[in-house]
Enzyme design. Structure first.
Site, short mmCIF file in Angstrom:
data_model
loop_
_atom_site.label_atom_id
_atom_site.label_comp_id
_atom_site.label_asym_id
_atom_site.label_seq_id
_atom_site.Cartn_x
_atom_site.Cartn_y
_atom_site.Cartn_z
N LYS A 81 0.93 -1.22 -0.05
CA LYS A 81 0.07 0.04 -0.16
C LYS A 81 0.99 1.32 -0.21
O LYS A 81 1.71 1.38 1.09
CB LYS A 81 -0.92 0.10 1.29
CG LYS A 81 -1.93 1.18 1.28
CD LYS A 81 -3.07 0.68 0.42
CE LYS A 81 -4.09 1.86 0.01
NZ LYS A 81 -3.43 2.90 -1.06
N GLN A 102 7.07 3.93 4.07
CA GLN A 102 5.74 3.47 3.95
C GLN A 102 5.58 2.30 4.84
O GLN A 102 4.34 2.19 5.37
CB GLN A 102 5.31 3.28 2.82
CG GLN A 102 3.90 3.20 2.60
CD GLN A 102 3.15 4.75 2.35
OE1 GLN A 102 3.63 5.45 1.48
NE2 GLN A 102 2.06 4.74 3.06
N LYS A 117 5.48 1.57 -3.08
CA LYS A 117 5.53 3.15 -3.82
C LYS A 117 5.59 2.86 -4.88
O LYS A 117 6.41 1.85 -5.65
CB LYS A 117 6.65 4.07 -3.05
CG LYS A 117 6.28 5.50 -3.26
CD LYS A 117 5.17 5.87 -2.07
CE LYS A 117 4.78 7.29 -2.36
NZ LYS A 117 3.87 7.83 -1.17
N GLY A 156 -2.74 7.98 -4.66
CA GLY A 156 -2.44 9.38 -5.20
C GLY A 156 -1.14 9.68 -4.43
O GLY A 156 -0.83 9.36 -3.33
N ASP A 157 -0.53 10.59 -5.31
CA ASP A 157 0.64 11.20 -4.32
C ASP A 157 0.99 12.37 -5.22
O ASP A 157 -0.17 13.00 -6.07
CB ASP A 157 1.88 10.45 -4.34
CG ASP A 157 3.18 10.69 -3.37
OD1 ASP A 157 3.67 11.85 -3.52
OD2 ASP A 157 3.26 10.29 -2.48
N THR A 200 -4.81 13.66 5.09
CA THR A 200 -3.29 13.55 5.19
C THR A 200 -2.86 14.90 6.11
O THR A 200 -2.34 15.06 7.10
CB THR A 200 -2.31 13.72 4.28
OG1 THR A 200 -2.83 12.44 3.52
CG2 THR A 200 -0.92 13.66 4.54
N ASN A 231 -2.24 19.50 -1.82
CA ASN A 231 -3.17 18.85 -1.11
C ASN A 231 -2.98 18.76 0.36
O ASN A 231 -3.82 19.40 1.10
CB ASN A 231 -3.72 17.51 -1.42
CG ASN A 231 -4.86 16.73 -1.37
OD1 ASN A 231 -5.93 17.55 -1.69
ND2 ASN A 231 -4.90 15.68 -0.42
#
Length: 438
Positions: A81, A102, A117, A156-157, A200, A231
């Protein structure tokens, strides 16, 4: 192509591994004879790195070629993930570093998710809308055979928002004929989670609030400096304002905006709207606004603040910036980005007894809500936004308590780096040992 990848001699990945190992080894809470120590050797390397070519047509009909990757780091706790990052600066080492972090972050959430990732060296903001769609479709054409709700679930990133996730999901559905939770951060109409976009940024602010409470202080009335204008930064600013803090800065690639009297909720809403709908740069979004000074080439850490929230990218806050913040009386630092503090900045804050909430703990709200989206999809259910945010606060509170418990607090100072590394490592190591040598 799938292959085992050795750790580069000098790299972001090595920096993260060395920092975590040093913290764990000096914690004193895990006996050196413990079997857990042997797990450190395994965590230095990912399970696999998937590397592929992304070939697509631009609006002029010209063939474009980019590099794509998926780092599947560890699935000891659950499916891999972690986000996808589409940006020209992406390379394999950066993704190895992010995948490693992560694993610890996802372990801290207490949810059944492993670490991974991925991304590509293509900058989304340089593309037209149709080019973005074609690129996402081409990326998924190569990646889709390696993912699935019980195997690997990207999110997303940087460069990958809900719109790009939608394009990726559509391509996956067409290629496989399956409609399930293979991606998170989806638009609501495709099974996305209400509140995921805010998660986040809101989580970073909640972690900072708890850090201040640990010092018998409150967030209300505090001066907050935030880097970034994506974001995470924008929703961190929104939540900080809701809790009564005064937000002084946001930043972009060209410099930072200084809100001399504090960022207003009305201006922030205009910035969020402009960014989501038009992709404008920060300097354009604040031009002509009263009480706003855009400092070209400057850094938000030049502004005196009580709380610093670096929310832009890795290694953005160095030792010199840390010394400025310490001299100006900063009380707490919470990482909204992944490892935005350089080693010398991190050391400077610790030496000055300024608590630092590391990204693997402070910004874990995003992946936690991604895991909640996976649960929502598996149940074929729909949750409301307040349900998501209530669960988010509970998860962040649990992470904060774990960090404090494992930090080895001295004279009231909580070393959150040590607490996060030890707590995350214990859970990872126990799961890896329980499965034998596999």
């Amino acid at each position: 192509m799938t292959e085992a990848t050795a750790v580069p001699a000098t790299s972001l990945h090595k920096q993260a591994v060395d920092r975590a190992e040093q913290t764990i080894r000096t914690a004193g809470s895990i006996a050196e004879a413990d079997d857990r120590w042997r797990v450190l050797d395994r965590l230095r390397r990912p399970d696999r790195v998937i590397r592929f070519r992304v070939t697509w047509l631009d609006d002029l009909g010209k063939v474009q070629i980019n590099n794509g990757w998926r780092v599947q780091y560890s699935n000891a706790l659950g499916p891999y993930k972690g986000g996808l990052r589409f940006d020209g600066a992406v390379d394999e080492d950066t993704l190895l570093f992010l995948g490693y972090e992560q694993c610890f972050k996802n372990a801290l959430t207490g949810l059944p998710i492993g670490g991974g990732k991925g991304g590509a060296d293509c900058t989304m903001r340089d593309l037209s809308e149709t080019e973005r769609m074609r690129f996402c479709q081409a990326f998924m054409a190569e990646y889709h055979r390696h993912g699935g709700p019980d195997i690997d679930v990207p999110a997303g990133d940087i460069g990958v928002g809900a719109k790009e996730i939608g394009y990726l999901f559509g391509a996956y559905r067409r290629l496989t004929g399956l409609h399930h939770g293979v991606l998170t951060g989806k638009p609501l109409v495709l099974g996305g989670l209400a509140g995921r976009a805010e998660a986040t940024g809101y989580g970073v602010v909640e972690f900072a609030r708890l850090m201040l409470e640990e010092q018998d202080a409150h967030l209300r009335g505090q001066r907050v400096a935030i880097s970034g204008s994506g974001n995470v930064a924008l929703y961190a600013a929104q939540r900080a304002l809701e809790l009564g803090a005064r937000v002084l800065t946001l930043s972009g690639r060209a410099g930072f905006a200084h809100f001399e009297d504090g960022l207003s909720e009305a201006l922030l809403e205009r910035i969020i709207d402009a960014r989501e709908n038009n992709g404008h740069r920060l300097e354009d979004m604040v031009r002509g606004e009263s009480g706003v000074n855009f400092v070209a080439g400057g850094e938000p850490w030049d502004v005196a603040c009580d709380v610093a929230l670096p929310c832009a990218t890795q290694n953005e806050l160095d030792g010199a910036a840390a010394e400025k913040l310490i001299g100006a009386g900063v009380k707490a630092v919470a990482e909204g980005a992944n490892m935005p503090l350089t080693d010398d900045a991190n050391d400077a804050f610790i030496d000055a007894k300024i608590p630092v909430g590391p990204g693997k703990a402070a910004n874990a709200g995003g992946v936690a809500c991604s895991a909640l989206e996976m649960s929502q999809n598996a149940q074929h259910a729909t949750w409301d936004k307040q349900t998501t945010l209530d669960r988010l606060d509970g998860i962040i509170g649990s992470i904060h308590r774990a960090c404090v418990r494992h930090a080895g607090t001295e004279d009231g100072f909580v070393d959150y780096n040590r607490g996060a590394d030890v707590a995350g490592f214990r859970k990872l190591a126990d799961a890896i040992i329980a499965q034998g040598v596999v």
